[in-house]
Design a protein around this motif. Structure first.
Motif, PDB file in Angstrom:
ATOM      1  N   VAL A  73     -18.937  28.727  34.461  1.00 55.23           N
ATOM      2  CA  VAL A  73     -20.291  28.495  34.948  1.00 55.23           C
ATOM      3  C   VAL A  73     -20.265  28.472  36.468  1.00 55.23           C
ATOM      4  CG1 VAL A  73     -22.214  26.875  34.963  1.00 55.23           C
ATOM      5  CG2 VAL A  73     -20.875  27.200  32.873  1.00 55.23           C
ATOM      6  N   CYS A 100     -25.079  37.672  29.721  1.00 58.30           N
ATOM      7  CA  CYS A 100     -24.726  36.279  30.007  1.00 58.30           C
ATOM      8  C   CYS A 100     -25.838  35.372  29.517  1.00 58.30           C
ATOM      9  CB  CYS A 100     -24.483  36.069  31.504  1.00 58.30           C
ATOM     10  SG  CYS A 100     -25.950  36.266  32.548  1.00 58.30           S
ATOM     11  N   SER A 137     -23.440  31.709  32.615  1.00 62.52           N
ATOM     12  CA  SER A 137     -22.256  31.448  31.798  1.00 62.52           C
ATOM     13  C   SER A 137     -22.163  32.534  30.734  1.00 62.52           C
ATOM     14  CB  SER A 137     -22.343  30.057  31.168  1.00 62.52           C
ATOM     15  OG  SER A 137     -23.526  29.929  30.403  1.00 62.52           O
TER      16      SER A 137
END
Length: 267
Positions: free
Chosen positions: A5, A81, A110
């Motif tokens: 992240v 993502c 992430s």
């Protein structure tokens, strides 16, 4: 590209002060969604949500141009993502709640999120989120509800009010199936983007949808039920309390097709 992240605030790498503020002050809102091919299904709805939250919680909108710019920066170089876009203010805290202005925007990309499950068993809990129309960061009640449900042998929690009317779940909306019709509960809740996308696409799958009060005593009247959120377009419900559902896999496919009929909107 890394799978970690990578949070940013207003387009710049998040500072320790930014992260401390977000960690210690539980005031803000967010939206989250999957990014594919540089775009998002229902991006218009996510942007509307963020702007409405910014005005209600902080006093000013962020501006769509800024939001899009920071989103594009956050997902640059990624084929696919999961993106969370959060609103907060370093000026607001428990002793200093009065500030009004344009909130700061934290983006955090992430790896893509997996669907919640293929089917779920739900425990009925009497509970209502504070300010349920907002996707706010006060998630204590939701996490506790899921923990209690799992400790009791279920997968998740379905919320009802004191009179037994269904609203929403911990991380998702719920729809009930009657023939070729989807019934969405009429109750105070978060208007989910996935719910809206499924509703938009029902006609493409030969289905219709409407909103109506749903009471727990009437669950046996339905042919099936499903949950949906941005990571899970449609997931069959196998059980609610003592009521079992034989939700048709073909119907779940039609609901997923309804969601997928919405185009990917470029960021």
């Amino acid at each position: 590209m890394t799978g970690a992240v990578e949070p940013s605030v207003d387009g710049a790498p998040a500072t320790p002060e930014d992260l401390t503020q977000v960690a210690l002050v539980n005031y803000g809102a967010y939206t989250s969604f999957g990014v594919e091919q540089g775009g998002v299904r229902g991006l218009d709805l996510h942007l509307e949500r963020l702007e409405a939250e910014a005005v209600e919680l902080f006093g000013e909108p962020v501006g769509e141009t800024r939001l899009r710019e920071w989103m594009r920066s956050a997902v640059a170089g990624r084929e696919a993502c999961w993106l969370r876009v959060s609103l907060f203010s370093p000026e607001i805290g428990p002793r200093t709640p009065d500030w009004h202005g344009r909130p700061s925007v934290m983006t955090a990309a992430s790896p893509p999120a997996r669907p919640l499950a293929d089917s779920v068993r739900l425990q009925v809990q009497t509970y209502a989120r504070e300010a349920p129309h907002l996707k706010h960061v006060a998630t204590f009640g939701l996490i506790r509800a899921r923990r209690l449900a799992r400790a009791a042998g279920f997968d998740d929690a379905l919320f009802v009010d004191s009179e037994g009317y269904v609203s929403e779940g911990s991380l998702w909306n719920i729809g009930f199936i009657s023939g070729d019709e989807v019934i969405w509960p009429q109750a105070p809740m978060l208007a989910g983007v996935a719910q809206a996308l499924v509703q938009r696409g029902l006609g493409q799958s030969g289905l219709t949808g409407r909103t109506a009060p749903v009471h727990v005593d009437s669950l046996a009247d339905f042919d099936g039920a499903f949950i949906c959120n941005s990571a899970t377009p449609a997931c069959a419900v196998a059980l609610i309390g003592d009521d079992a559902f034989a939700t048709s896999p073909a119907m779940i496919d039609r609901l997923r097709d309804a969601w997928a009929s919405n185009p990917v909107q470029p960021i």
